[in-house]
Write a protein that holds these residues in place. Structure first.
Motif, PDB file in Angstrom:
ATOM      1  N   MET A   1      20.776  23.989  13.931  1.00  0.00           N
ATOM      2  CA  MET A   1      21.331  23.408  15.145  1.00  0.00           C
ATOM      3  C   MET A   1      22.443  22.433  14.774  1.00  0.00           C
ATOM      4  SD  MET A   1      17.739  22.733  17.195  1.00  0.00           S
ATOM      5  CE  MET A   1      18.446  22.204  18.763  1.00  0.00           C
ATOM      6  N   THR A   2      23.593  22.585  15.422  1.00  0.00           N
ATOM      7  CA  THR A   2      24.751  21.734  15.152  1.00  0.00           C
ATOM      8  C   THR A   2      24.822  20.608  16.181  1.00  0.00           C
ATOM      9  OG1 THR A   2      26.214  23.046  16.547  1.00  0.00           O
ATOM     10  CG2 THR A   2      25.967  23.757  14.247  1.00  0.00           C
ATOM     11  N   GLU A   3      25.881  19.819  16.064  1.00  0.00           N
ATOM     12  CA  GLU A   3      26.081  18.710  16.993  1.00  0.00           C
ATOM     13  C   GLU A   3      26.347  19.196  18.415  1.00  0.00           C
ATOM     14  OE1 GLU A   3      27.958  19.167  14.218  1.00  0.00           O
ATOM     15  OE2 GLU A   3      26.711  17.885  12.941  1.00  0.00           O
ATOM     16  N   GLU A   4      26.610  20.492  18.564  1.00  0.00           N
ATOM     17  CA  GLU A   4      26.847  21.030  19.901  1.00  0.00           C
ATOM     18  C   GLU A   4      25.581  20.984  20.758  1.00  0.00           C
ATOM     19  OE1 GLU A   4      28.374  24.924  19.355  1.00  0.00           O
ATOM     20  OE2 GLU A   4      30.207  24.257  18.348  1.00  0.00           O
ATOM     21  N   PHE A   5      24.414  20.907  20.109  1.00  0.00           N
ATOM     22  CA  PHE A   5      23.164  20.818  20.848  1.00  0.00           C
ATOM     23  C   PHE A   5      22.907  19.366  21.222  1.00  0.00           C
ATOM     24  CE2 PHE A   5      22.709  24.855  18.782  1.00  0.00           C
ATOM     25  CZ  PHE A   5      21.888  25.602  19.616  1.00  0.00           C
ATOM     26  N   PRO A   6      22.674  19.058  22.495  1.00  0.00           N
ATOM     27  CA  PRO A   6      22.352  17.681  22.875  1.00  0.00           C
ATOM     28  C   PRO A   6      21.131  17.178  22.102  1.00  0.00           C
ATOM     29  CG  PRO A   6      22.760  19.025  24.817  1.00  0.00           C
ATOM     30  CD  PRO A   6      22.710  19.967  23.652  1.00  0.00           C
ATOM     31  N   PRO A   7      21.114  15.898  21.738  1.00  0.00           N
ATOM     32  CA  PRO A   7      20.018  15.377  20.929  1.00  0.00           C
ATOM     33  C   PRO A   7      18.650  15.516  21.574  1.00  0.00           C
ATOM     34  CG  PRO A   7      21.412  13.599  21.755  1.00  0.00           C
ATOM     35  CD  PRO A   7      22.138  14.870  22.015  1.00  0.00           C
ATOM     36  N   GLU A   8      18.617  15.611  22.901  1.00  0.00           N
ATOM     37  CA  GLU A   8      17.314  15.725  23.571  1.00  0.00           C
ATOM     38  C   GLU A   8      16.731  17.135  23.502  1.00  0.00           C
ATOM     39  OE1 GLU A   8      20.482  16.119  26.857  1.00  0.00           O
ATOM     40  OE2 GLU A   8      20.171  14.911  25.045  1.00  0.00           O
ATOM     41  N   VAL A   9      17.528  18.112  23.049  1.00  0.00           N
ATOM     42  CA  VAL A   9      17.015  19.477  22.912  1.00  0.00           C
ATOM     43  C   VAL A   9      16.204  19.571  21.628  1.00  0.00           C
ATOM     44  CG1 VAL A   9      17.624  21.915  22.653  1.00  0.00           C
ATOM     45  CG2 VAL A   9      18.950  20.451  24.184  1.00  0.00           C
ATOM     46  N   PRO A  10      14.903  19.848  21.720  1.00  0.00           N
ATOM     47  CA  PRO A  10      14.077  19.911  20.510  1.00  0.00           C
ATOM     48  C   PRO A  10      14.287  21.215  19.758  1.00  0.00           C
ATOM     49  CG  PRO A  10      12.765  20.485  22.411  1.00  0.00           C
ATOM     50  CD  PRO A  10      14.120  20.110  22.940  1.00  0.00           C
ATOM     51  N   ALA A  11      13.806  21.266  18.521  1.00  0.00           N
ATOM     52  CA  ALA A  11      13.774  22.526  17.779  1.00  0.00           C
ATOM     53  C   ALA A  11      12.914  23.526  18.559  1.00  0.00           C
ATOM     54  CB  ALA A  11      13.197  22.285  16.390  1.00  0.00           C
ATOM     55  N   TYR A  12      13.289  24.799  18.489  1.00  0.00           N
ATOM     56  CA  TYR A  12      12.561  25.796  19.280  1.00  0.00           C
ATOM     57  C   TYR A  12      12.838  27.187  18.725  1.00  0.00           C
ATOM     58  CZ  TYR A  12      16.995  27.035  21.598  1.00  0.00           C
ATOM     59  OH  TYR A  12      18.272  27.443  21.854  1.00  0.00           O
ATOM     60  N   ILE A  13      12.102  28.175  19.232  1.00  0.00           N
ATOM     61  CA  ILE A  13      12.378  29.575  18.917  1.00  0.00           C
ATOM     62  C   ILE A  13      12.983  30.215  20.153  1.00  0.00           C
ATOM     63  CG2 ILE A  13      11.420  31.825  18.312  1.00  0.00           C
ATOM     64  CD1 ILE A  13       9.368  30.480  16.607  1.00  0.00           C
ATOM     65  N   ASN A  14      14.170  30.796  19.975  1.00  0.00           N
ATOM     66  CA  ASN A  14      14.871  31.464  21.070  1.00  0.00           C
ATOM     67  C   ASN A  14      14.499  32.938  21.073  1.00  0.00           C
ATOM     68  OD1 ASN A  14      16.729  31.787  23.211  1.00  0.00           O
ATOM     69  ND2 ASN A  14      18.301  32.471  21.772  1.00  0.00           N
ATOM     70  N   VAL A  15      13.973  33.401  22.204  1.00  0.00           N
ATOM     71  CA  VAL A  15      13.541  34.785  22.353  1.00  0.00           C
ATOM     72  C   VAL A  15      14.631  35.578  23.063  1.00  0.00           C
ATOM     73  CG1 VAL A  15      11.808  36.304  23.375  1.00  0.00           C
ATOM     74  CG2 VAL A  15      11.122  34.103  22.413  1.00  0.00           C
ATOM     75  N   TYR A  16      14.961  36.754  22.516  1.00  0.00           N
ATOM     76  CA  TYR A  16      15.942  37.657  23.100  1.00  0.00           C
ATOM     77  C   TYR A  16      15.226  38.824  23.791  1.00  0.00           C
ATOM     78  CZ  TYR A  16      19.743  35.697  20.179  1.00  0.00           C
ATOM     79  OH  TYR A  16      20.675  34.885  19.573  1.00  0.00           O
ATOM     80  N   PHE A  17      15.726  39.171  24.986  1.00  0.00           N
ATOM     81  CA  PHE A  17      15.276  40.371  25.672  1.00  0.00           C
ATOM     82  C   PHE A  17      16.464  41.312  25.844  1.00  0.00           C
ATOM     83  CE2 PHE A  17      12.265  37.086  27.166  1.00  0.00           C
ATOM     84  CZ  PHE A  17      11.086  37.676  26.757  1.00  0.00           C
ATOM     85  N   ASN A  18      16.212  42.598  25.694  1.00  0.00           N
ATOM     86  CA  ASN A  18      17.265  43.599  25.803  1.00  0.00           C
ATOM     87  C   ASN A  18      17.664  43.822  27.257  1.00  0.00           C
ATOM     88  OD1 ASN A  18      17.673  44.692  23.029  1.00  0.00           O
ATOM     89  ND2 ASN A  18      15.483  45.091  23.209  1.00  0.00           N
ATOM     90  N   VAL A  19      18.945  44.063  27.451  1.00  0.00           N
ATOM     91  CA  VAL A  19      19.465  44.448  28.770  1.00  0.00           C
ATOM     92  C   VAL A  19      20.475  45.573  28.580  1.00  0.00           C
ATOM     93  CG1 VAL A  19      19.105  42.219  29.910  1.00  0.00           C
ATOM     94  CG2 VAL A  19      21.235  42.629  28.642  1.00  0.00           C
ATOM     95  N   ALA A  20      20.699  46.332  29.636  1.00  0.00           N
ATOM     96  CA  ALA A  20      21.674  47.424  29.566  1.00  0.00           C
ATOM     97  C   ALA A  20      23.094  46.899  29.679  1.00  0.00           C
ATOM     98  CB  ALA A  20      21.397  48.439  30.676  1.00  0.00           C
ATOM     99  N   ASP A  21      23.280  45.755  30.361  1.00  0.00           N
ATOM    100  CA  ASP A  21      24.607  45.183  30.580  1.00  0.00           C
ATOM    101  C   ASP A  21      24.471  43.672  30.561  1.00  0.00           C
ATOM    102  OD1 ASP A  21      26.941  44.065  31.818  1.00  0.00           O
ATOM    103  OD2 ASP A  21      27.396  46.010  32.731  1.00  0.00           O
ATOM    104  N   CYS A  22      24.950  43.040  29.499  1.00  0.00           N
ATOM    105  CA  CYS A  22      24.792  41.596  29.335  1.00  0.00           C
ATOM    106  C   CYS A  22      25.481  40.820  30.454  1.00  0.00           C
ATOM    107  CB  CYS A  22      25.340  41.173  27.967  1.00  0.00           C
ATOM    108  SG  CYS A  22      25.244  39.399  27.639  1.00  0.00           S
ATOM    109  N   ASP A  23      26.721  41.192  30.761  1.00  0.00           N
ATOM    110  CA  ASP A  23      27.468  40.466  31.787  1.00  0.00           C
ATOM    111  C   ASP A  23      26.798  40.560  33.149  1.00  0.00           C
ATOM    112  OD1 ASP A  23      30.520  39.844  30.568  1.00  0.00           O
ATOM    113  OD2 ASP A  23      29.382  41.393  29.549  1.00  0.00           O
ATOM    114  N   GLN A  24      26.274  41.732  33.464  1.00  0.00           N
ATOM    115  CA  GLN A  24      25.592  41.902  34.745  1.00  0.00           C
ATOM    116  C   GLN A  24      24.313  41.080  34.784  1.00  0.00           C
ATOM    117  OE1 GLN A  24      26.592  43.549  37.623  1.00  0.00           O
ATOM    118  NE2 GLN A  24      24.857  42.361  38.374  1.00  0.00           N
TER     119      GLN A  24
END
Length: 265
Positions: free
Chosen positions: A189-212
Motif C-alpha cells: 500500500m502506497t501513500e495513495e491509500f488514506p491512513p485510515e484504510v487498514p490492511a486488507y485482502i481485496n477480492v476480485y469477481f469476474n464480469v463480462a464487461d468491466c465498464d458496464q
C-alpha cells in the motif's frame, strides 16, 4: 471433488447490516441469485451463478454493525493445525477454530501486519463451485498491506506458498504460488491509500464487461475507487458498495500490454 491444496482461496463472504440491500446490489452488478436463509447459522445466505455457489452474505455479529467487508478464506485440511501455525508465526487467531455443522470447520485470523483472513476446512461445503473465469464467480485476490515484509514472511510459513516478485520498479507486487500456479497476490500500500484504510485482502469477481459493471454499481450508490483500467491480466476496477464493502471486478477477456516478468524469491 478433489481436496484443494492447502492455502488455496476457497470461499468468500461478507457481513452487511442491510442484507436485503446487499442482495439487491450484487444481483444487479454480478448477476447473483440467492439461496434460502440458514437461520440456524446466523442467517447465512449463499449466492449462486447458474446454480453454482460463489459467495455468501450474512448479517453482522453484535458490535460489528458498522463493519461491511469481504473476507477471503484459505483452504486447510486441518483448521486447528493452521491456527497453531498462525500463532507460531506471529499472527493472531481472532476466532478460534469451530465446527459449522456438517459443512466444515473455520477460524478467523490476521497476519502480523493486520491482514484479516479466514481458514476453511471443507466438510460437505467444498467452497467455490463456479469456474474462476465465469462472470459472477471469484477470480482473484490480493493482500494490500503497508508492511509487505511481514506478509511475505508469514503466509509462506503458514501455507506452502512459493513466491515471485514482479519485475516492475513502479510497484512492490508479489505472487504467492501453489504447485507452480498463482494463488494469491500481495501489493504494498502506497501513500495513495488514506491512513485510515487498514490492511486488507481485496477480492476480485469476474464480469463480462468491466465498464458496464462499474456503471451499474455507481448507479446503485457504489463508489468507484480505482479504474476501470486495462492491464495484461484484464480490465478491472475497484468499487466500494453502498454499505462500504470494497471489492474489485475484472473482465479477463479484455487485456492490454505484455505480462510483467516475475523473479523467484
Amino acid at each position: 471433488m478433489a481436496a484443494k491444496p492447502e492455502g488455496t482461496p476457497i470461499w468468500a463472504d461478507a457481513m452487511f447490516s442491510d442484507v436485503e440491500g446487499a442482495k439487491a446490489f450484487y444481483s444487479e452488478v454480478l448477476g447473483w441469485t440467492f439461496g434460502e436463509v440458514a437461520s440456524e447459522y446466523g442467517n447465512y445466505t449463499q449466492a449462486y451463478v447458474d446454480g453454482k455457489a460463489v459467495a455468501a452474505v450474512v448479517p453482522p455479529m453484535p458490535g460489528q454493525e458498522d463493519v461491511s467487508q469481504w473476507c477471503l478464506y484459505l483452504a486447510s485440511s486441518d483448521a486447528a493445525a493452521a491456527a497453531q501455525r498462525i500463532r507460531e508465526n506471529g499472527g493472531q487467531v481472532l476466532m478460534e477454530p469451530m465446527r459449522v455443522g456438517e459443512f466444515g470447520s473455520m477460524c478467523l485470523a490476521s497476519d502480523p501486519g493486520g491482514v484479516v483472513f479466514g481458514v476453511w476446512q471443507p466438510g460437505t461445503h467444498e467452497g467455490f463451485e463456479a469456474p474462476m473465469r465465469q462472470p459472477g464467480a471469484f477470480g482473484w485476490a490480493e493482500i494490500f498491506t503497508r508492511e509487505p515484509q511481514k506478509s511475505d514472511t508469514f503466509f509462506p510459513a503458514v501455507f506452502p506458498y512459493t513466491a515471485q516478485q514482479m519485475e516492475d520498479g513502479e510497484m512492490d507486487f508479489r505472487v504467492y504460488n501453489l504447485d507452480g500456479d498463482p494463488a494469491l497476490g500481495r501489493m504494498r500500500m502506497t501513500e495513495e491509500f488514506p491512513p485510515e484504510v487498514p490492511a486488507y485482502i481485496n477480492v476480485y469477481f469476474n464480469v463480462a464487461d468491466c465498464d458496464q459493471a462499474v456503471a451499474t454499481a455507481t448507479k446503485l450508490g457504489a463508489v468507484a475507487r480505482f479504474g476501470p483500467v486495462s492491464s495484461p491480466f484484464g480490465r478491472f476496477a475497484t468499487i466500494s458498495d453502498p454499505q462500504g464493502a470494497t471489492f474489485s471486478v475484472i473482465d479477463t477477456t479484455t487485456t492490454e500490454g505484455e505480462m510483467p516478468g516475475l523473479t523467484d524469491v
